[in-house]
Motif scaffolding. Sequence first.
Motif, mmCIF file in Angstrom:
data_model
loop_
_atom_site.group_PDB
_atom_site.id
_atom_site.type_symbol
_atom_site.label_atom_id
_atom_site.label_comp_id
_atom_site.label_asym_id
_atom_site.label_seq_id
_atom_site.Cartn_x
_atom_site.Cartn_y
_atom_site.Cartn_z
ATOM 1 N N GLN B 319 0.823 -1.210 0.000
ATOM 2 C CA GLN B 319 0.000 0.000 0.000
ATOM 3 C C GLN B 319 0.859 1.263 0.000
ATOM 4 O OE1 GLN B 319 -0.458 -2.710 1.821
ATOM 5 N NE2 GLN B 319 -2.564 -3.373 1.439
ATOM 6 N N LEU B 320 2.014 1.216 0.650
ATOM 7 C CA LEU B 320 2.873 2.398 0.679
ATOM 8 C C LEU B 320 3.496 2.641 -0.706
ATOM 9 C CD1 LEU B 320 3.874 4.625 2.637
ATOM 10 C CD2 LEU B 320 5.968 3.300 2.874
ATOM 11 N N ILE B 321 3.879 1.543 -1.356
ATOM 12 C CA ILE B 321 4.430 1.674 -2.718
ATOM 13 C C ILE B 321 3.389 2.307 -3.639
ATOM 14 C CG2 ILE B 321 5.227 0.377 -4.753
ATOM 15 C CD1 ILE B 321 6.402 -1.691 -2.708
ATOM 16 N N GLU B 322 2.165 1.815 -3.545
ATOM 17 C CA GLU B 322 1.072 2.368 -4.366
ATOM 18 C C GLU B 322 0.856 3.846 -4.056
ATOM 19 O OE1 GLU B 322 -1.441 -1.800 -4.523
ATOM 20 O OE2 GLU B 322 -2.375 -0.039 -3.596
ATOM 21 N N LEU B 348 10.285 1.187 -0.581
ATOM 22 C CA LEU B 348 10.098 2.039 -1.758
ATOM 23 C C LEU B 348 11.163 1.766 -2.819
ATOM 24 C CD1 LEU B 348 8.991 5.500 -0.316
ATOM 25 C CD2 LEU B 348 7.593 3.601 -1.137
ATOM 26 N N PRO B 349 10.781 1.895 -4.090
ATOM 27 C CA PRO B 349 11.743 1.644 -5.174
ATOM 28 C C PRO B 349 12.854 2.700 -5.184
ATOM 29 C CG PRO B 349 9.673 2.510 -6.052
ATOM 30 C CD PRO B 349 9.443 2.241 -4.598
ATOM 31 N N ASP B 350 13.956 2.345 -5.851
ATOM 32 C CA ASP B 350 15.151 3.190 -5.826
ATOM 33 C C ASP B 350 14.950 4.569 -6.457
ATOM 34 O OD1 ASP B 350 16.435 1.164 -4.600
ATOM 35 O OD2 ASP B 350 17.435 0.392 -6.398
ATOM 36 N N ASN B 351 13.945 4.703 -7.336
ATOM 37 C CA ASN B 351 13.777 5.996 -8.003
ATOM 38 C C ASN B 351 13.097 7.047 -7.114
ATOM 39 O OD1 ASN B 351 11.325 4.717 -8.016
ATOM 40 N ND2 ASN B 351 10.757 5.370 -10.081
ATOM 41 N N ILE B 352 12.705 6.658 -5.926
ATOM 42 C CA ILE B 352 12.142 7.642 -4.990
ATOM 43 C C ILE B 352 13.206 7.990 -3.945
ATOM 44 C CG2 ILE B 352 10.342 8.102 -3.270
ATOM 45 C CD1 ILE B 352 8.542 6.144 -4.732
#
Lengths: 257, 378
Positions: B319-322, B348-352
Amino acid sequence: MEDSKIIFSRPTALKPTVTHYCPGCTHGVIHRLVAEVLDELNLREKTLGVAPVGCSVFAYNYINTDFLEAPHGRAPALATGFKRLRPDMIVFTYQGDGDLASIGMGEIVHAANRGEKFTVIFVNNGIYGMTGGQMAPTTLEGQITTTSPKGRNVAEVGMPIRICELLSSLVTPAYLERVAVHTPQHIIRAKRAVRKAFTYQTQNRCFSLVEFLSTCPTNWGLTPGESVRWVEENTLKYYPLGCFKDPDKEVKTDGTV
Amino acid sequence: MAIKKRHLMLGNMACVHGAIYAGMKFFAGYPITPSTEVAEGCARELPKIGGKFIQMEDEIGSIAAIIGASVAGVKSMTATSGPGYSLMVENIGYAYMTETPVVIINVQRGGPSTGMPTKGSQADTMQARWGTHGDYTAIAVAPSTVQECLTETVRAFNLAERFRTPVTVLLDEVIGHSREMVTIPEKGELQIYNRIKPACKPEDYVPFEMTPNGVSPMAGLGEGYRFNVTGLTHDIMGFTTNRPDEVAPKLDKLAGKILNYRDETVKMRMEMMPDAEIAFISYGSVSRAALQAVMLARKAGVKVGTVQLYTIWPFPDKQLIEACSGCKKVIVGELNMGQLVYEVARVLPDNIQIHAIQRYDGEFLTPMQLLEKLDEVI
């Protein structure tokens, strides 16, 4: 005035400061008695105090010796570790009734039973002061507190615990005495007990504990004057004063010598 | 529709009303600042509804007592703060192992050790996850207002009953000692979940049965069902086992019954997130400051939003990723030296880009401090 000399002053073991204790609380008197005895026996420079969690958590701000503040109830265990390694030093714990008789019951019973050679200053005002007036194991029957809003119901929570009597059932030698500080006469007697406790420690004789019947005007909801009368009329009736155990004396089961 | 009565109430007291609303009938506790008002409130309120209050000799006794009461079939709770929570963690593991639903309110204060009893903190965030020894999957929820102290306590009981597991409510001193208006919900307004009771005959009862969702029906001990409870690793009948083919499935059951249904545990609040390029991530009192900061920043045209976590554990990975999928940067705010930020970084993904603002001096994060951080990050 050149020939005048000082015959009475603040003990060097007591810092020249104002305490945070409430008006009518007897922690100040008890602090002073400990400090006077440390001065008179010339022990201050080699004494370690162990403070509890509770109102007297700040004892180190007032009593001028080295101090350890223990996690809640664990003062006798900390004191054990230190005293075993440094028997040449004088060690005392300073504990309230919540700290010693509730969460720290295990530590005090085992320290006494091992015959640890330190002194316990046990201050019993029958209530939790610092957290705002909850029932303690020592709260008197029927006494109203925030967690016994209709008064201590002994059918549900049992009778108040008498620590000196409880510890006196242990076979290991000890010095146990209960004193009060609500009148000058009682204060003088109390000081004798403190002196005796520290003297036994200097002789490496035995575990020593002095129980003080104290006051808590703020959480009892009484004035300082009324608190003194409460001690006289209620506390003393349930907690008899006297020596419960002394390595020098034969002690009867009712506490009389 | 009638006008509802509103009460000016302390956060700690709202927890008491939430617990009673959820059906709590037993409270055991020990005085500790800044949570003592929960115990005091239970001492006053529980006898009025036929419940029982007991002050125990310490926090270890307190949590053990509520486990005993819960085994008897009664919804039970305790309340404490950091030093007391530290003493409770062994028994929290015991409740987890014995699959006993209990609720623990932790009104966080400055630590470690005796710390700062009257100052707020969020430094027990990781302790609520990892406090007990052994492999453990925790559930912890966190309110940010006095009203939410009530509703999150209700939710904590629901999750405890749903998953047969201990649940921690992470308050902090700021929330616990705030006074705000509270509406006590009408009966039926909030959903109340009760543990599933066995439908079988007593002689057929398997207390730790491997069910499809991992939650075994729970009889009350003494209701006629044979029941053996132990903190030792046990088989489906509740008796000790060291058999590898029973031990691993038991631990899988304990973790899986929560993790396989973690969507049921997740609760988040997102404000101004749809077009947000930067998001604040926080919980508890920090989320209040974040909301204020976002409103002020939006007036200045900054595309910023806020994500408030009501469920800290299990961490709402998906849910946090979304929620942050449109963001370039996030700012994790918390009242400790950095705990939640580890989870955010893990998820979180690396692009954030991940930024952090932390305060651990006993004071709380203000909207202005968050705005200053925002300014720095932009």
